[in-house]
Design a protein around this motif. Structure first.
Motif, mmCIF file in Angstrom:
data_model
loop_
_atom_site.group_PDB
_atom_site.id
_atom_site.type_symbol
_atom_site.label_atom_id
_atom_site.label_comp_id
_atom_site.label_asym_id
_atom_site.label_seq_id
_atom_site.Cartn_x
_atom_site.Cartn_y
_atom_site.Cartn_z
ATOM 1 N N ILE A 1 0.865 -1.184 0.000
ATOM 2 C CA ILE A 1 0.000 0.000 0.000
ATOM 3 C C ILE A 1 0.895 1.225 0.000
ATOM 4 C CG2 ILE A 1 -1.870 1.220 1.143
ATOM 5 C CD1 ILE A 1 -2.587 -1.176 2.673
ATOM 6 N N GLU A 2 0.648 2.105 -0.940
ATOM 7 C CA GLU A 2 1.463 3.315 -0.971
ATOM 8 C C GLU A 2 0.676 4.500 -0.442
ATOM 9 O OE1 GLU A 2 4.087 4.202 -4.450
ATOM 10 O OE2 GLU A 2 3.010 6.114 -4.374
ATOM 11 N N ALA A 3 1.199 5.101 0.601
ATOM 12 C CA ALA A 3 0.560 6.300 1.156
ATOM 13 C C ALA A 3 0.985 7.508 0.340
ATOM 14 C CB ALA A 3 0.960 6.478 2.609
ATOM 15 N N LYS A 4 0.205 8.594 0.444
ATOM 16 C CA LYS A 4 0.502 9.766 -0.375
ATOM 17 C C LYS A 4 1.533 10.696 0.241
ATOM 18 C CE LYS A 4 -3.267 10.176 -3.556
ATOM 19 N NZ LYS A 4 -4.226 9.113 -3.142
ATOM 20 N N GLY A 5 2.071 10.298 1.375
ATOM 21 C CA GLY A 5 3.064 11.142 2.037
ATOM 22 C C GLY A 5 3.624 10.406 3.235
ATOM 23 N N PHE A 6 4.085 11.166 4.212
ATOM 24 C CA PHE A 6 4.726 10.560 5.379
ATOM 25 C C PHE A 6 3.920 10.728 6.663
ATOM 26 C CE2 PHE A 6 8.124 11.572 2.416
ATOM 27 C CZ PHE A 6 8.954 10.470 2.501
#
Lengths: 355, 355
Positions: free
Chosen positions: B231-236
């Motif tokens: 899963i890739e999040a849009k930031g940190f």
DNA sequence: TTGTACGCGTTATCAA
DNA sequence: TTGATAACGCGTACAA
């Protein structure tokens, strides 16, 4: 010729020059990768580089900048001054703010170099060069302790400075209305949550901001004729908050509402409360100061005090920059409102809170 | 005479001198509070101070230091270089480490001044003066992105530097064994927790450290013949982690184990998992990278990877300092072990974990 | 291929 | 009570 490690005084390029029997100009050009342009002999280049490593020669930055930056754009050295004992989330906000404000159109002709200066709580008087403009052109002071505040009141800082989170009449300040925050926290616990055994959790060192919150809270309790207990944690960390609350409950202390005046303490307190089988907010309502990104991800989401749309750090940095450029002579005191952000941790009515 | 605000070039004391008809020496003594000692006339003092404010004159720090600090102890300018996009908890650790290491006995004759230098992800090549020793004498580089790493490999930094959390062969590095961490995280989820639908949560920008963890995890899954979703999040940020996991579950994605390779993401993920009615660790086991102080205060306490007794920041700073003093010529690469700290979030056996 | 001389902006010293 | 001058360490134009 001793190398840098064995020598107290900083080695200069002319000492280097003497030690190797070449002129400073030659050395300088080699170390700055100008030897091709200048046509330095390959083995001279090698000799210089080897000797530089052997001596541990490091150029003096002040001298270098003076010579180089002279005709470049106008630059300022600023400092973020913070006490080492306090977890420095504030500092982070400031660093980001400097980056953001510095990139504004109106500062495009200026360059800002940011130093971090740390000191020990209440020991500001032992620092050197903090009063005169001898280390930096401007500073933002934060996390100062009472003794430090006193030092700055008794003495005079001679360069632009902005105090963040505390009010010192002589200087520019950006603060939040802490008394109001404390009062509102009390209102939330006493009125909304109908707490009868409110407790305030404080760190062992009180800054002007934290003591203001405590005071506001206490006054409101007094006015409502409700006794309020104070728990003092041994520091600023989560673990300190946890320990303090565990101990309080173990000793039979009553609690049905908690106001933590420092965020990290609240995180530890949450854990302690739950571990005692108490439910938030049913058994203990919790509210804290410091709207950071984790509040809404706690379980249950934690009520806190935020700063509405104004970014305190950016306000402080922009104020400092403007003072540096010399437009404002008058002292500015900006008091930002502290807005309660109510979440599940103070919701006893069972209503669904709007997002 | 334009004041500083209207003028691109930095005003000098000699311009000031001309504008007021007094010598630079007089002005200097007034602005440095030496006028009593020098016996400057009271109204001259006043005139100078007024004019200074009017012009917005700020002394050039480089020149001032050059003249003043010359015979003092040996000083070095160092920088903590960090990418602005990444939440900079690392930076905090470094600042503390500098304070601590600088106070060690062996550095008592030296003075260190710490600058914070921020840059935008993958834009290191656009920065000036990063390769030559023209802005600072030494630096610790952290949070660099792949393009930045490439830039530093293609070019050559000519001063002592330590890379933190990434391995670049040409330079001193202090890293953790990220592949091993990823592998161990997989072992915890797949073996201890018997997960069959493991998911890795990553930020949208992968540093060398984060991609190493991902790789280690994936390899282990592959070897065990278990499919692993990313899963890739849009930031940190926490919110990014929350959004990503919510979306994944909403789309019907399967998950019974989560490895977050960034701490803040895990905090948001926790919330998302619980909000979906899933229980940690029964339904979803969670482990993450980055042993910070809040892990053990999450509900339930979160398993993570710590660094045993060695403080990564202090190792890096001490390494830099030693390189600055010129003792070590060889390149050092210190790989610190990454130790799993298992807590309730990966405890499916129901055993009580020892404290 | 290398060295000499000068100037960057400031402050300390000495002279007026 | 104030001004002139030298020096801090370095980089560069120019001379050798």
């Amino acid at each position: 010729m001793p190398n840098q490690k064995d020598c107290n005084k900083k080695m200069t390029i002319s000492e280097f020059s003497r030690s190797i029997g070449l002129s400073a100009a030659t050395i300088s050009s080699v170390l700055n990768n100008q030897h091709k342009k200048r046509g330095i002999a390959p083995d001279t280049v090698e000799r210089v580089k080897t000797q530089a490593r052997k001596l541990g020669y490091r150029p003096n930055m002040a001298a270098k900048k003076l010579r180089t930056h002279s005709d470049k754009l106008c630059s300022f050295d600023i400092a973020i001054v913070t006490c080492i004992e306090v977890p420095i989330q504030f500092t982070l906000g400031l660093i980001h703010a400097v980056e953001k404000i510095a990139s504004m159109e109106k500062y495009k002709n200026y360059e800002f170099s940011t130093q971090i200066v740390t000191y020990h709580a209440n020991k500001m008087s032992e620092m050197t060069g903090m009063l005169d403009e001898s280390r930096f052109n401007g500073a933002i002071m934060t996390n100062t302790m009472p003794q430090d505040d006193k030092y700055f009141m008794d003495n005079e800082i001679s360069y632009p400075v902005v105090f963040l989170g505390r009010y010192l009449p002589k200087y520019n300040c950006v603060t939040v209305d802490v008394n109001m925050a404390g009062k509102m926290a009390a209102d939330v616990l006493l009125v909304n949550c109908r707490c009868t055994n409110p407790v305030v959790l404080v760190p062992n060192m009180l800054t002007q901001a934290t003591s203001g919150r405590l005071e506001g809270f206490q006054k409101e309790c007094e006015w409502r004729n409700i006794e309020c207990k104070i728990i003092e944690a041994k520091g600023f960390l989560e673990q300190d908050g946890y320990n303090a609350v565990m101990e309080y409950i173990a000793k039979g202390g009553k609690i049905d509402g908690l106001y933590s005046i420092f965020e990290t303490l609240a995180v530890g307190a949450y854990h302690a409360i739950k571990q005692n089988g108490l439910i938030i907010p049913k058994d203990v309502a919790v509210i804290e100061t410091g709207e950071t990104s984790i509040c809404q991800f706690m379980d249950p989401p934690m009520s806190s005090f935020g700063l509405s749309e104004v970014n305190m750090y950016e306000v402080a940095v922009e104020l400092l920059f403007d003072q540096l450029l010399g437009s404002n002579e008058r002292i500015v005191n900006r008091i930002l409102p502290s807005i309660p952000v109510l979440r599940e941790s103070t919701n006893r009515t069972g209503e669904t809170l709007k997002k």
